[in-house]
Design an enzyme around this catalytic site. Structure first.
Site, PDB file in Angstrom:
ATOM      1  CG  ASP A  93       5.847 -43.137  -9.637  1.00 54.57           C
ATOM      2  OD1 ASP A  93       6.983 -43.473 -10.031  1.00 54.57           O
ATOM      3  OD2 ASP A  93       5.047 -42.528 -10.360  1.00 54.57           O
ATOM      4  CG  ASN A 135      -4.656 -39.284 -15.152  1.00 52.67           C
ATOM      5  OD1 ASN A 135      -3.475 -38.974 -15.140  1.00 52.67           O
ATOM      6  ND2 ASN A 135      -5.141 -40.250 -14.393  1.00 52.67           N
ATOM      7  CG  HIS A 190      -0.605 -39.652 -13.416  1.00 52.27           C
ATOM      8  ND1 HIS A 190      -1.076 -40.896 -13.778  1.00 52.27           N
ATOM      9  CD2 HIS A 190       0.598 -39.543 -14.044  1.00 52.27           C
ATOM     10  CE1 HIS A 190      -0.206 -41.495 -14.556  1.00 52.27           C
ATOM     11  NE2 HIS A 190       0.824 -40.700 -14.754  1.00 52.27           N
ATOM     12  CD  GLU A 207      -3.609 -42.258 -11.376  1.00 51.67           C
ATOM     13  OE1 GLU A 207      -3.368 -41.258 -12.078  1.00 51.67           O
ATOM     14  OE2 GLU A 207      -3.736 -43.383 -11.850  1.00 51.67           O
TER      15      GLU A 207
HETATM   16  C1  F6R Z   1       6.610 -42.408 -13.724  1.00 54.74           C
HETATM   17  C2  F6R Z   1       5.604 -41.421 -13.334  1.00 54.74           C
HETATM   18  C3  F6R Z   1       4.489 -41.017 -14.219  1.00 54.74           C
HETATM   19  C4  F6R Z   1       4.938 -40.626 -15.618  1.00 54.74           C
HETATM   20  C5  F6R Z   1       3.752 -40.191 -16.481  1.00 54.74           C
HETATM   21  C6  F6R Z   1       4.177 -39.900 -17.912  1.00 54.74           C
HETATM   22  O1  F6R Z   1       7.538 -42.604 -12.677  1.00 54.74           O
HETATM   23  O2  F6R Z   1       5.685 -40.955 -12.244  1.00 54.74           O
HETATM   24  O3  F6R Z   1       3.806 -39.942 -13.619  1.00 54.74           O
HETATM   25  O4  F6R Z   1       5.879 -39.598 -15.525  1.00 54.74           O
HETATM   26  O5  F6R Z   1       2.782 -41.191 -16.492  1.00 54.74           O
HETATM   27  O6  F6R Z   1       4.661 -41.087 -18.486  1.00 54.74           O
HETATM   28  P1  F6R Z   1       5.368 -41.107 -19.904  1.00 54.74           P
HETATM   29  O7  F6R Z   1       6.620 -40.310 -19.778  1.00 54.74           O
HETATM   30  O8  F6R Z   1       5.661 -42.569 -20.171  1.00 54.74           O
HETATM   31  O9  F6R Z   1       4.417 -40.486 -20.872  1.00 54.74           O
END
Ligand code: F6R
Length: 245
Positions: free
Chosen positions: A67, A136, A138, A143
């Site tokens: 992403d 959430n 995702h 999302e």
């Molecule tokens: C990042 C991504 C997000 C994270 C998620 C968890 O490339 O795709 O989906 O994996 O927001 O983030 P952390 O690991 O910082 O809690």
């Protein structure tokens, strides 16, 4: 879904690195879809140590960026592309030309997402998606609500994701409001998914991911329908959920 609970974050990271390394050793040309975010960083550092010690050759691995924030140049230090390069690609010695980006500055981001999906198909699909879990639900920046067949696309970040990414940007008002993400369909079609989850703040969303009703309103619940998902969680995130090993 297979849930493996480790006592703490470091043990979880070592186990995740070993799992990723064994997939690469079995298939040196594996195509991976790696998350950034804080959760996988120690696993990536462990992989880098294996590579430095000559225990892992990742030079033929192919990487698809998971992403990216819309509007960011890949050279921008804050871009998820730059983060992927410095945390995983460079330390593992993966040549830059084996990395496919999601271009945050594309003049036509929708067309760029279509090209990205076509490139994944041309590469024969994703062997391993290495994912973190958003507060959430995702996955990547899929999302809520996200359908299982959602292609790679431009998305609006939810207030929850903007809040959780605020610390990386020095404040929520600085977080770009839109992003490009590999679609749920890319994750659905990955041959294996490794979901890494750490910390008490992820406990309720992890339980919902594993046991909750499958719904677009919590995209991670779609993983219940995937035939090959391993969740590596630390005890703080897993709470009383039983480990499958
Ligand atoms: C990042 C991504 C997000 C994270 C998620 C968890 O490339 O795709 O989906 O994996 O927001 O983030 P952390 O690991 O910082 O809690």
């Amino acid at each position: 879904m297979n849930l493996i609970v480790h006592e703490n974050y470091d043990e979880m990271s070592v186990a995740a690195a070993e799992r990723i390394a064994s997939i690469i050793q079995e298939r040196p040309t594996a195509t991976i879809l790696p998350a950034t975010g804080s959760t996988p960083m120690t696993a990536y550092a462990d992989l880098s140590r294996m590579s430095d010690a000559g225990l892992l050759d990742a030079s033929q691995v192919r990487v698809f960026q998971l992403d990216e924030y819309l509007g960011l140049a890949e050279t921008d230090f804050r871009s998820l592309f730059a983060w992927t390069l410095r945390s995983l690609v460079a330390p593992l010695g993966i040549p830059r030309d084996r990395v496919r980006n999601l271009p945050g500055q594309a003049s036509d981001p929708d067309a760029a997402c279509r090209d990205y999906d076509a490139a994944i198909e041309a590469a024969g699909g994703i062997d391993l998606a290495i994912l973190g879990l958003g507060p959430n639900g995702h996955l990547g920046f899929n999302e809520p609500p996200s359908n299982l067949d959602a292609p790679s696309r431009v998305v609006e970040l939810t207030p929850e994701s903007i809040t959780s990414n605020g610390p990386y940007w020095g404040g929520t008002d600085r977080v770009p409001p839109q992003a490009l993400t590999a679609g749920m369909s890319v994750i659905r079609d990955a041959r294996a998914v490794l979901l890494l989850v750490s910390g008490e703040h992820k406990r309720s969303i992890l339980e919902r991911t594993i046991r909750g009703e499958v719904t677009p309103d919590c995209p991670s619940t779609w993983l219940q329908r995937h035939p090959n998902v391993t969740v590596f969680a630390d005890r703080a995130a897993a709470g009383y959920l039983p480990s499958d090993n």
